[in-house]
Design a protein around this motif. Structure first.
Motif, PDB file in Angstrom:
ATOM      1  N   VAL A  82     -13.410   7.088   4.216  1.00 53.00           N
ATOM      2  CA  VAL A  82     -12.061   6.659   4.673  1.00 53.00           C
ATOM      3  C   VAL A  82     -11.125   7.945   4.627  1.00 53.00           C
ATOM      4  O   VAL A  82     -10.936   8.437   3.592  1.00 53.00           O
ATOM      5  CB  VAL A  82     -11.621   5.401   4.090  1.00 53.00           C
ATOM      6  N   ILE A  83     -10.313   8.231   5.785  1.00 49.41           N
ATOM      7  CA  ILE A  83      -9.264   9.010   5.327  1.00 49.41           C
ATOM      8  C   ILE A  83      -8.024   8.407   5.770  1.00 49.41           C
ATOM      9  O   ILE A  83      -7.597   7.685   6.665  1.00 49.41           O
ATOM     10  CB  ILE A  83      -9.312  10.245   6.596  1.00 49.41           C
ATOM     11  N   ILE A  84      -7.179   8.729   4.562  1.00 47.91           N
ATOM     12  CA  ILE A  84      -5.937   8.106   4.480  1.00 47.91           C
ATOM     13  C   ILE A  84      -4.670   9.337   4.668  1.00 47.91           C
ATOM     14  O   ILE A  84      -5.012  10.188   4.184  1.00 47.91           O
ATOM     15  CB  ILE A  84      -5.649   7.481   3.114  1.00 47.91           C
ATOM     16  N   ALA A  85      -3.722   8.871   5.476  1.00 50.04           N
ATOM     17  CA  ALA A  85      -2.509   9.853   5.942  1.00 50.04           C
ATOM     18  C   ALA A  85      -3.140  11.131   6.262  1.00 50.04           C
ATOM     19  O   ALA A  85      -2.268  12.201   5.946  1.00 50.04           O
ATOM     20  CB  ALA A  85      -1.857   9.739   4.660  1.00 50.04           C
ATOM     21  N   ASN A  86      -4.170  11.172   6.983  1.00 48.32           N
ATOM     22  CA  ASN A  86      -4.743  12.558   7.569  1.00 48.32           C
ATOM     23  C   ASN A  86      -5.098  13.602   6.535  1.00 48.32           C
ATOM     24  O   ASN A  86      -5.594  14.676   6.883  1.00 48.32           O
ATOM     25  CB  ASN A  86      -3.894  13.131   8.688  1.00 48.32           C
ATOM     26  N   SER A  87      -4.890  13.158   5.150  1.00 47.37           N
ATOM     27  CA  SER A  87      -5.289  14.172   4.119  1.00 47.37           C
ATOM     28  C   SER A  87      -5.953  13.958   2.830  1.00 47.37           C
ATOM     29  O   SER A  87      -6.185  14.804   1.825  1.00 47.37           O
ATOM     30  CB  SER A  87      -3.530  14.980   3.791  1.00 47.37           C
ATOM     31  N   ILE A  88      -6.200  12.526   2.815  1.00 50.41           N
ATOM     32  CA  ILE A  88      -6.814  12.124   1.709  1.00 50.41           C
ATOM     33  C   ILE A  88      -8.112  11.344   2.094  1.00 50.41           C
ATOM     34  O   ILE A  88      -8.182  10.509   2.766  1.00 50.41           O
ATOM     35  CB  ILE A  88      -5.918  11.141   0.754  1.00 50.41           C
ATOM     36  N   ILE A  89      -9.437  12.077   1.526  1.00 51.42           N
ATOM     37  CA  ILE A  89     -10.589  11.660   1.960  1.00 51.42           C
ATOM     38  C   ILE A  89     -11.029  11.060   1.065  1.00 51.42           C
ATOM     39  O   ILE A  89     -11.480  11.456  -0.144  1.00 51.42           O
ATOM     40  CB  ILE A  89     -11.432  12.912   2.339  1.00 51.42           C
ATOM     41  N   CYS A  90     -11.601   9.625   1.126  1.00 47.81           N
ATOM     42  CA  CYS A  90     -12.284   8.870   0.141  1.00 47.81           C
ATOM     43  C   CYS A  90     -13.722   8.727   0.669  1.00 47.81           C
ATOM     44  O   CYS A  90     -13.793   8.075   1.513  1.00 47.81           O
ATOM     45  CB  CYS A  90     -11.342   7.695   0.176  1.00 47.81           C
ATOM     46  N   ASN A  91     -14.639   9.112  -0.144  1.00 48.10           N
ATOM     47  CA  ASN A  91     -15.988   8.543   0.048  1.00 48.10           C
ATOM     48  C   ASN A  91     -16.245   7.194  -0.817  1.00 48.10           C
ATOM     49  O   ASN A  91     -16.239   7.321  -1.761  1.00 48.10           O
ATOM     50  CB  ASN A  91     -16.867   9.825  -0.464  1.00 48.10           C
ATOM     51  N   LEU A  92     -16.639   6.311   0.307  1.00 43.33           N
ATOM     52  CA  LEU A  92     -16.703   5.002  -0.365  1.00 43.33           C
ATOM     53  C   LEU A  92     -18.092   4.704  -0.969  1.00 43.33           C
ATOM     54  O   LEU A  92     -19.073   5.303  -0.645  1.00 43.33           O
ATOM     55  CB  LEU A  92     -16.786   3.944   0.718  1.00 43.33           C
ATOM     56  N   LYS A  93     -18.065   3.854  -2.140  1.00 49.26           N
ATOM     57  CA  LYS A  93     -19.397   3.783  -2.873  1.00 49.26           C
ATOM     58  C   LYS A  93     -20.345   2.893  -1.855  1.00 49.26           C
ATOM     59  O   LYS A  93     -21.346   2.878  -1.579  1.00 49.26           O
ATOM     60  CB  LYS A  93     -19.113   2.839  -4.111  1.00 49.26           C
ATOM     61  N   THR A  94     -19.555   1.773  -1.124  1.00 52.14           N
ATOM     62  CA  THR A  94     -20.035   0.779  -0.318  1.00 52.14           C
ATOM     63  C   THR A  94     -19.275   0.742   0.893  1.00 52.14           C
ATOM     64  O   THR A  94     -17.935   0.886   0.904  1.00 52.14           O
ATOM     65  CB  THR A  94     -20.443  -0.643  -1.054  1.00 52.14           C
ATOM     66  N   HIS A  95     -20.020   0.394   2.035  1.00 48.57           N
ATOM     67  CA  HIS A  95     -19.294   0.504   3.329  1.00 48.57           C
ATOM     68  C   HIS A  95     -18.440  -0.937   3.279  1.00 48.57           C
ATOM     69  O   HIS A  95     -18.813  -2.086   2.870  1.00 48.57           O
ATOM     70  CB  HIS A  95     -20.298   0.237   4.438  1.00 48.57           C
ATOM     71  N   ASN A  96     -17.045  -0.976   3.795  1.00 48.48           N
ATOM     72  CA  ASN A  96     -16.361  -2.221   3.740  1.00 48.48           C
ATOM     73  C   ASN A  96     -15.869  -2.657   5.228  1.00 48.48           C
ATOM     74  O   ASN A  96     -15.210  -1.905   5.758  1.00 48.48           O
ATOM     75  CB  ASN A  96     -14.834  -2.007   3.077  1.00 48.48           C
ATOM     76  N   SER A  97     -16.595  -3.421   5.949  1.00 48.18           N
ATOM     77  CA  SER A  97     -16.337  -3.686   7.309  1.00 48.18           C
ATOM     78  C   SER A  97     -14.948  -4.307   7.775  1.00 48.18           C
ATOM     79  O   SER A  97     -14.646  -4.632   8.896  1.00 48.18           O
ATOM     80  CB  SER A  97     -17.425  -4.636   7.745  1.00 48.18           C
ATOM     81  N   ASP A 124     -14.042  10.758  -4.679  1.00 49.78           N
ATOM     82  CA  ASP A 124     -15.367   9.883  -4.655  1.00 49.78           C
ATOM     83  C   ASP A 124     -15.481   8.597  -5.326  1.00 49.78           C
ATOM     84  O   ASP A 124     -14.287   8.119  -6.107  1.00 49.78           O
ATOM     85  CB  ASP A 124     -16.634  11.039  -5.201  1.00 49.78           C
ATOM     86  N   GLN A 125     -16.389   7.884  -5.143  1.00 50.49           N
ATOM     87  CA  GLN A 125     -16.693   6.484  -5.920  1.00 50.49           C
ATOM     88  C   GLN A 125     -15.503   5.680  -5.542  1.00 50.49           C
ATOM     89  O   GLN A 125     -15.068   4.757  -6.406  1.00 50.49           O
ATOM     90  CB  GLN A 125     -17.050   6.676  -7.257  1.00 50.49           C
ATOM     91  N   CYS A 126     -15.140   5.728  -4.378  1.00 46.69           N
ATOM     92  CA  CYS A 126     -13.846   4.833  -3.755  1.00 46.69           C
ATOM     93  C   CYS A 126     -14.508   3.448  -3.328  1.00 46.69           C
ATOM     94  O   CYS A 126     -15.463   3.227  -2.863  1.00 46.69           O
ATOM     95  CB  CYS A 126     -13.304   5.728  -2.619  1.00 46.69           C
ATOM     96  N   PHE A 127     -13.337   2.851  -3.488  1.00 43.93           N
ATOM     97  CA  PHE A 127     -13.595   1.463  -3.033  1.00 43.93           C
ATOM     98  C   PHE A 127     -12.300   0.569  -2.859  1.00 43.93           C
ATOM     99  O   PHE A 127     -11.120   1.198  -3.362  1.00 43.93           O
ATOM    100  CB  PHE A 127     -14.438   0.354  -4.021  1.00 43.93           C
ATOM    101  N   ILE A 128     -12.107  -0.189  -1.778  1.00 46.30           N
ATOM    102  CA  ILE A 128     -10.674  -0.586  -1.488  1.00 46.30           C
ATOM    103  C   ILE A 128     -10.494  -2.012  -2.524  1.00 46.30           C
ATOM    104  O   ILE A 128     -11.432  -2.855  -2.667  1.00 46.30           O
ATOM    105  CB  ILE A 128     -10.870  -1.584   0.126  1.00 46.30           C
ATOM    106  N   ILE A 129      -9.342  -1.831  -3.022  1.00 49.67           N
ATOM    107  CA  ILE A 129      -8.922  -2.887  -3.811  1.00 49.67           C
ATOM    108  C   ILE A 129      -7.723  -3.817  -3.427  1.00 49.67           C
ATOM    109  O   ILE A 129      -7.685  -4.763  -3.784  1.00 49.67           O
ATOM    110  CB  ILE A 129      -8.442  -2.206  -5.296  1.00 49.67           C
ATOM    111  N   ILE A 130      -7.229  -3.435  -2.309  1.00 50.56           N
ATOM    112  CA  ILE A 130      -6.267  -4.369  -1.857  1.00 50.56           C
ATOM    113  C   ILE A 130      -6.196  -4.120  -0.266  1.00 50.56           C
ATOM    114  O   ILE A 130      -6.199  -2.981   0.299  1.00 50.56           O
ATOM    115  CB  ILE A 130      -4.831  -3.873  -2.273  1.00 50.56           C
ATOM    116  N   ASN A 131      -6.326  -5.049   0.628  1.00 52.09           N
ATOM    117  CA  ASN A 131      -6.179  -5.243   1.866  1.00 52.09           C
ATOM    118  C   ASN A 131      -4.690  -5.706   2.167  1.00 52.09           C
ATOM    119  O   ASN A 131      -4.622  -6.825   1.823  1.00 52.09           O
ATOM    120  CB  ASN A 131      -7.295  -5.775   2.603  1.00 52.09           C
ATOM    121  N   ASN A 132      -3.983  -5.230   3.058  1.00 54.06           N
ATOM    122  CA  ASN A 132      -2.736  -5.567   3.628  1.00 54.06           C
ATOM    123  C   ASN A 132      -2.608  -6.275   5.263  1.00 54.06           C
ATOM    124  O   ASN A 132      -3.455  -5.581   5.717  1.00 54.06           O
ATOM    125  CB  ASN A 132      -1.636  -4.790   3.200  1.00 54.06           C
TER     126      ASN A 132
END
Length: 132
Positions: A82-97, A124-132
């Motif tokens: 997942v790329i946030i704000a065109n400059s933060i690259i987050c490698n997810l541990k698991t896919h979040n559909s 790395d080791q990223c995961f989504i903790i809040i969805n708005n």
């Protein structure tokens, strides 16, 4: 001669055992469980990006290898990233559909470095903790 062969054989077994244990520790022993680990910093994508842009060394000392929660809009994504704000690259541990492009989310991950040439912060080791 028989005693010498036994010593060499035992030495090879000990060296092989240390090599195997070292390999296992390096490949699997250093991974942290960020889901249970306390978040060291909670910041917005614009704030952390501006901190790294202004002073890379100070930002590295502050954030490198730390658990960070970053809030921002998803600008790009695929199955493992997942790329946030065109400059933060987050490698997810698991896919979040459930996440979508342009959605504002908070991701938690470990800061692994900043690429000043590309202007990208990598987690790395990223995961989504809040969805708005």
């Amino acid at each position: 001669m028989n005693k010498k062969v036994k010593i060499i054989f035992a030495s090879l077994i000990v060296i092989s055992l240390f090599g195997l244990l070292g390999y296992n520790y390096i490949m699997h022993g250093g991974e942290r469980n960020l889901a249970t680990e306390k978040t060291d910093f909670t910041v917005t994508s614009s704030r952390i990006t501006s901190e790294f842009t202004k002073d890379i060394d100070a930002s590295n000392k502050k954030y490198l290898e730390k658990a960070v929660a970053i809030t921002g809009a998803i600008t790009s994504m695929n199955a493992t990233e997942v790329i946030i704000a065109n400059s933060i690259i987050c490698n997810l541990k698991t896919h979040n559909s459930s996440i979508k492009k342009d959605q504002t989310v908070t991701v938690k991950g470990r800061v692994v470095g900043y690429d000043d040439l590309m202007g990208e912060l990598k987690l790395d080791q990223c995961f989504i903790i809040i969805n708005n």
